[in-house]
Design an enzyme around this catalytic site. Sequence first.
Site, PDB file in Angstrom:
ATOM      1  N   CYS A 379      29.531 -84.521 -99.000  1.00  0.00           N
ATOM      2  CA  CYS A 379      30.174 -83.215 -98.832  1.00  0.00           C
ATOM      3  C   CYS A 379      29.150 -82.094 -99.055  1.00  0.00           C
ATOM      4  CB  CYS A 379      31.387 -83.101 -99.746  1.00  0.00           C
ATOM      5  SG  CYS A 379      32.516 -81.766 -99.281  1.00  0.00           S
ATOM      6  N   HIS A 515      34.165 -87.929 -97.957  1.00  0.00           N
ATOM      7  CA  HIS A 515      34.053 -88.495 -99.308  1.00  0.00           C
ATOM      8  C   HIS A 515      34.264 -90.012 -99.266  1.00  0.00           C
ATOM      9  CE1 HIS A 515      33.965 -84.798-101.834  1.00  0.00           C
ATOM     10  NE2 HIS A 515      34.535 -84.269-100.763  1.00  0.00           N
ATOM     11  N   GLU A 517      33.614 -92.189-101.430  1.00  0.00           N
ATOM     12  CA  GLU A 517      33.974 -92.759-102.732  1.00  0.00           C
ATOM     13  C   GLU A 517      35.467 -93.024-102.855  1.00  0.00           C
ATOM     14  OE1 GLU A 517      33.824 -88.211-103.609  1.00  0.00           O
ATOM     15  OE2 GLU A 517      32.927 -89.650-102.222  1.00  0.00           O
TER      16      GLU A 517
END
Length: 545
Positions: A379, A515, A517
């Site tokens: 990001c 993102h 994750e």
Amino acid sequence: MATNYIFVTGGVVSSLGKGIAAASLAAILEARGLNVTIMKLDPYINVDPGTMSPTQHGEVFVTQDGAETDLDLGHYERFIRTKMTKRNNFTTGKIYSEVLRKERRGDYLGATIQVIPHITNEIKDRVIAGAQGHDVVIVEVGGTVGDIESLPFLEALRQLAVQVGREHTLFMHLTLVPYIPTAGEVKTKPTQHSVKELLSIGIQPDVLICRSDRMIPPNERAKIALFCNVAERAVISLKDVNSIYQIPALLKSQGLDDFVCERFRLTCPEADLTEWEQVLYKQANPVGEVTIGMVGKYTELPDAYKSVNEALKHAGLTNRLSVSIKYIDSQDVETKGVEVLKGVDGILVPGGFGYRGVEGKIRTAQYARENKIPYLGICLGMQIALIEYARNVAGLTKANSSEFDKDCEQPVVALITEWQDAEGNTEVRTDESDLGGTMRLGAQQCHLVSGSHARELYGKETIEERHRHRYEVNNTLLPQIEKAGLKVTGLSADKKLVEIIEVPNHPWFVACQFHPEFTSTPRDGHPLFAGFVKAAYENHKKSVK
């Protein structure tokens, strides 16, 4: 099959691990073939955690459908296969907001709006809606029993237990059983008082999860059962462990899942925890180690990057490596120089907002690029990598983001003014838009360029990843940056927005606007994190030769 509800509360102190306990029980029940989901009810007045400080609340977890939620939903997705949605998390603020909207619309036909029944009914309706289609729904109530903020939620769950029938509901209470060194024993009195507090609002717990730094002796468990009016087999000892992924097996070994299935009269096979055993084996038997430098602005609270931390650990499991994270404040890079980056095997710059520490992150990206250190930008970590490349390689010396300098002469990153959401509706934003709920959120498709690191890692042309941002790469200035060598290797579905960039002639320099994750799990990992940690290990081996 009727839906069964497990209500999870906490007592004595906060941060006992209700979310982990709930997720671990869900993992066992899922391993028994049941369709399980988990909900989190947060007592704070904010509508959602989207605008809350990461240093107070921890990270904001983004769901597939774009909800900004509590970080516990990240734990839920890492433990079970069910994907969370906007139905899985709501706050006091959201409940009151909806009730007031209905009142203004006239839905209540002039009634006096009260906590009971209007607020509690709205809570019950949302819990029932979120439970649809599942065999078991685990509902975690944030905060601690006795807090004034959580009373409407507890009252709503008490009512719901009566409404759906006690044969389909179970109250599970987490409590602290501290060990007192001077006495040489654990003390059960805090648990007794916590249960007394629950009883005062009409809730009798069916299961007690007793948190301690050691296993609770059988005689103390019997004492707790007697004084708290709970079956002795339903007093579960949950000691501190080295890995949260040990907890499903710890709960199963004490028969918690059997007790739950018997309570709900569910006939299902024994839980197969082989996948979790494999996770623990890999965790306990690494073949090497790497150190990742995470450069951010919220480093004083690791929970601000909870999903990133976990994704790095998952990548370690994938590569059979032990991953150590060195947290580096980006302002230290500004004041102390790049010396603070020395000694790490890979560098990760996670997402973030605001100007503070940005120049330190830009210097970090430059250091990683020039010194051939594996780099993963997420990001904002992608945006600052682009700014650095534009300034130092492409000749755009005044490059910046309009987020940090509204009068920037060369805004290589700028505010998204218009895009389509997941339903195809056009979203429009300006500098005057509210901060909350106004970003590009949720899962979006991304097309990968063949021959790139990203395409090789994912092994397919089209992927889907989650977003949370309001600034994008400025396509007007992009050609000049690409001409200088930067590769755009991922584009949005309409090919208009830059999603992934890579630096050529570098062992591993990949940055993404999304993102990754949020979709990493201990059982499956994530391609980008796995590739990054592998590259960091290759760099580590070179440095020790």
